[in-house]
Design an enzyme around this catalytic site. Sequence first.
Site, PDB file in Angstrom:
ATOM      1  N   THR A  86      -8.358 -17.499   0.239  1.00 27.13           N
ATOM      2  CA  THR A  86      -8.914 -17.807   1.929  1.00 27.13           C
ATOM      3  C   THR A  86      -9.784 -16.554   2.058  1.00 27.13           C
ATOM      4  O   THR A  86      -9.435 -15.825   2.714  1.00 27.13           O
ATOM      5  CB  THR A  86      -7.948 -17.594   2.598  1.00 27.13           C
ATOM      6  N   ARG A 155       2.124  -6.795  -3.566  1.00 25.31           N
ATOM      7  CA  ARG A 155       0.949  -5.885  -3.478  1.00 25.31           C
ATOM      8  C   ARG A 155       0.591  -5.798  -5.070  1.00 25.31           C
ATOM      9  O   ARG A 155       1.471  -5.975  -6.127  1.00 25.31           O
ATOM     10  CB  ARG A 155       1.403  -4.489  -3.595  1.00 25.31           C
ATOM     11  N   GLY A 272      -8.822   9.028   2.413  1.00 20.94           N
ATOM     12  CA  GLY A 272      -9.762   9.055   1.008  1.00 20.94           C
ATOM     13  C   GLY A 272     -10.996   7.932   1.315  1.00 20.94           C
ATOM     14  O   GLY A 272     -11.457   7.649   2.365  1.00 20.94           O
ATOM     15  N   CYS A 279      -7.108  -8.455   0.113  1.00 18.64           N
ATOM     16  CA  CYS A 279      -6.131  -8.754   1.313  1.00 18.64           C
ATOM     17  C   CYS A 279      -6.479  -7.763   2.695  1.00 18.64           C
ATOM     18  O   CYS A 279      -7.007  -8.585   3.483  1.00 18.64           O
ATOM     19  CB  CYS A 279      -4.861  -8.467   0.869  1.00 18.64           C
ATOM     20  N   LYS A 282     -10.150  -8.518   4.556  1.00 19.28           N
ATOM     21  CA  LYS A 282     -10.438  -9.791   5.054  1.00 19.28           C
ATOM     22  C   LYS A 282      -9.272 -10.029   6.017  1.00 19.28           C
ATOM     23  O   LYS A 282      -9.582 -10.960   6.864  1.00 19.28           O
ATOM     24  CB  LYS A 282     -10.232 -10.813   3.872  1.00 19.28           C
TER      25      LYS A 282
HETATM   26  C1  UDX Z   1      -1.645  -5.383   0.465  1.00 17.92           C
HETATM   27  C2  UDX Z   1      -0.503  -5.153   1.257  1.00 17.92           C
HETATM   28  O1  UDX Z   1       0.252  -3.885   0.893  1.00 17.92           O
HETATM   29  C3  UDX Z   1       0.556  -6.371   0.693  1.00 17.92           C
HETATM   30  O2  UDX Z   1       1.744  -6.145   1.346  1.00 17.92           O
HETATM   31  C4  UDX Z   1       0.078  -7.794   1.092  1.00 17.92           C
HETATM   32  O3  UDX Z   1       0.868  -8.718   0.531  1.00 17.92           O
HETATM   33  C5  UDX Z   1      -1.527  -7.675   0.196  1.00 17.92           C
HETATM   34  O4  UDX Z   1      -2.351  -6.714   0.635  1.00 17.92           O
HETATM   35  P1  UDX Z   1      -2.694  -4.720  -1.849  1.00 17.92           P
HETATM   36  O5  UDX Z   1      -4.142  -5.361  -1.127  1.00 17.92           O
HETATM   37  O6  UDX Z   1      -2.395  -5.045  -3.249  1.00 17.92           O
HETATM   38  O7  UDX Z   1      -1.595  -5.177  -0.839  1.00 17.92           O
HETATM   39  O8  UDX Z   1      -3.097  -3.431  -1.855  1.00 17.92           O
HETATM   40  P2  UDX Z   1      -2.408  -1.932  -0.950  1.00 17.92           P
HETATM   41  O9  UDX Z   1      -1.420  -1.320  -2.040  1.00 17.92           O
HETATM   42  O10 UDX Z   1      -2.011  -2.590   0.252  1.00 17.92           O
HETATM   43  O11 UDX Z   1      -3.615  -1.076  -1.065  1.00 17.92           O
HETATM   44  C6  UDX Z   1      -4.641  -1.594  -0.311  1.00 17.92           C
HETATM   45  C7  UDX Z   1      -5.932  -0.392  -0.189  1.00 17.92           C
HETATM   46  O12 UDX Z   1      -5.546   0.556   0.613  1.00 17.92           O
HETATM   47  C8  UDX Z   1      -6.375  -0.075  -1.468  1.00 17.92           C
HETATM   48  O13 UDX Z   1      -7.758   0.157  -1.709  1.00 17.92           O
HETATM   49  C9  UDX Z   1      -5.827   1.558  -1.397  1.00 17.92           C
HETATM   50  O14 UDX Z   1      -6.363   2.294  -2.279  1.00 17.92           O
HETATM   51  C10 UDX Z   1      -5.845   1.565   0.076  1.00 17.92           C
HETATM   52  N1  UDX Z   1      -4.872   2.806   0.423  1.00 17.92           N
HETATM   53  C11 UDX Z   1      -3.666   2.705   0.327  1.00 17.92           C
HETATM   54  C12 UDX Z   1      -5.298   4.008   0.984  1.00 17.92           C
HETATM   55  O15 UDX Z   1      -6.506   4.160   1.077  1.00 17.92           O
HETATM   56  N2  UDX Z   1      -4.430   4.895   1.549  1.00 17.92           N
HETATM   57  C13 UDX Z   1      -3.242   4.637   1.622  1.00 17.92           C
HETATM   58  O16 UDX Z   1      -2.175   5.342   2.007  1.00 17.92           O
HETATM   59  C14 UDX Z   1      -2.503   3.527   1.120  1.00 17.92           C
END
Ligand code: UDX
Length: 458
Positions: A86, A155, A272, A279, A282
């Site tokens: 989506t 995740r 950072g 995810c 969007k």
């Molecule tokens: C996310 C949600 O965590 C998950 O529950 C949902 O089902 C799908 O979307 P994901 O997209 O796999 O999971 O990645 P995630 O671990 O959430 O990290 C997302 C982004 O945030 C990454 O680019 C990561 O580098 C960034 N991030 C994460 C930060 O910049 N700082 C943080 O402290 C944590």
Amino acid sequence: MRISVIGTGYVGLVTGACLAEIGHQVMCTDSDASKIKTLESGGVPIYEPGLDKVIAKARKEGRLSFCANPADVVDAGDAIFICVGTPPLPNGDADLSAIDHVARMIASEATSPKLVIEKSTVPARTGHELKRALSVYARKPGVALRVVSNPEFLREGTAVEDFLHPDRVVVGVEDETAERQMRDIYRPVLERTFNCPMHSPECPKGPAAQWLVTTINSAELIKHASNSFLALKVSYANIVADLAEKLDADIGEVTRAMGMDPRIGPSFLNAGLGFGGFCLPKDLQAFVRLAERCGVDFSMLQAAEKINKQRIDRFVGKIREALWVVRGKPLAVLGLAFKPNTDDVRFAPAIDLINRLVEEGARVRAYDPQAMDKARSIMPGIEYAESAYDAAKGCEALIIATEWPEFRSLDWERIRARMARPLLLDGRNLLSPAEMRALGFEYRSFGRPDAVAEIQNA
Ligand code: UDX
């Protein structure tokens, strides 16, 4: 149960493989025939730790199969998981055309009762539209097509564990039958009656998954509300990091202390380059658009999005300040994936950053432990190195763009010796300023005191 899965991307493939792993009979399909071809020949089109093992085991035990003909797949399952993409439309709304297409296909192929389970992330009220589409297009009237919302909380990088050992399983249903069927599907996960392939035979005896039954709209809202809250936390940490820089404070100390309060918690407070991936960005946009349509002003989320978008500008500013002239300079970039332990580069801050550096005329050589192939296919115009050491050779600056743990344990003396200038710009606050300074690096990061080399006396 006999289960069909439509869509074999990061969510669909993990869902199908894990449902087979816990004992169901699963058949998967995808509109991209090449993915099915790869899967049928034993390949796995995505990198997700442990997934290849789970798929191979389930296939060997005859509980998981792949088929390019969606009609056969609809027919095969009593429950059908919709796991199609989506993606965001230009105005930020979620593009639900794949969901609509699948609804029409299910309605026209179903000749027996089906549980139609919305696993893809969708804005609230999509389930009701799905119900309408199923009844409008039903070829055989009277066939019960029940709709359920079952949002995914996977995740990337830990998706198999997240499916097999979830914190919570949320189902949005409209009647007892659907609730009972969903409980049958997830029973092995709720009661941990399976030998998890990801851990040793005795799985972690952490708290069992919580089971939450609610309405379809609430289940859909839970997903957007959860993901957007995570994004809020990251942006909050990033704006406090900007403030810490002005105050010569250390964001690492600040967020570590904040996280000691269980009401706040330590995770998702890493400053950072911000959040990327398919995810969070969007889902946040779709949530804002849903709120707008409902007449609710969600400017708080728009602020989080704005802060996130500023990260690349801020970091390019740091690079320019350290290098003075960027044009023509060789720069090493470590990290391409949007986060560690995945090969996914969709909406990756590292990719945006590299595009900006290339626009400024830099010569970029990049390395990533997993994401090189996927990055090459969308960004052919830069050099790709065999290793971090290869990337560092002769570079005027080394940039960390993804927080891969293995970058922590590099031989930084060896890295420094290969660089033309010992300048390290850490976009993920992965390393310690004191340690890097002691190793002779000029070190800059987000929200922490810079270790700037003394100007050599002329
Ligand atoms: C996310 C949600 O965590 C998950 O529950 C949902 O089902 C799908 O979307 P994901 O997209 O796999 O999971 O990645 P995630 O671990 O959430 O990290 C997302 C982004 O945030 C990454 O680019 C990561 O580098 C960034 N991030 C994460 C930060 O910049 N700082 C943080 O402290 C944590």
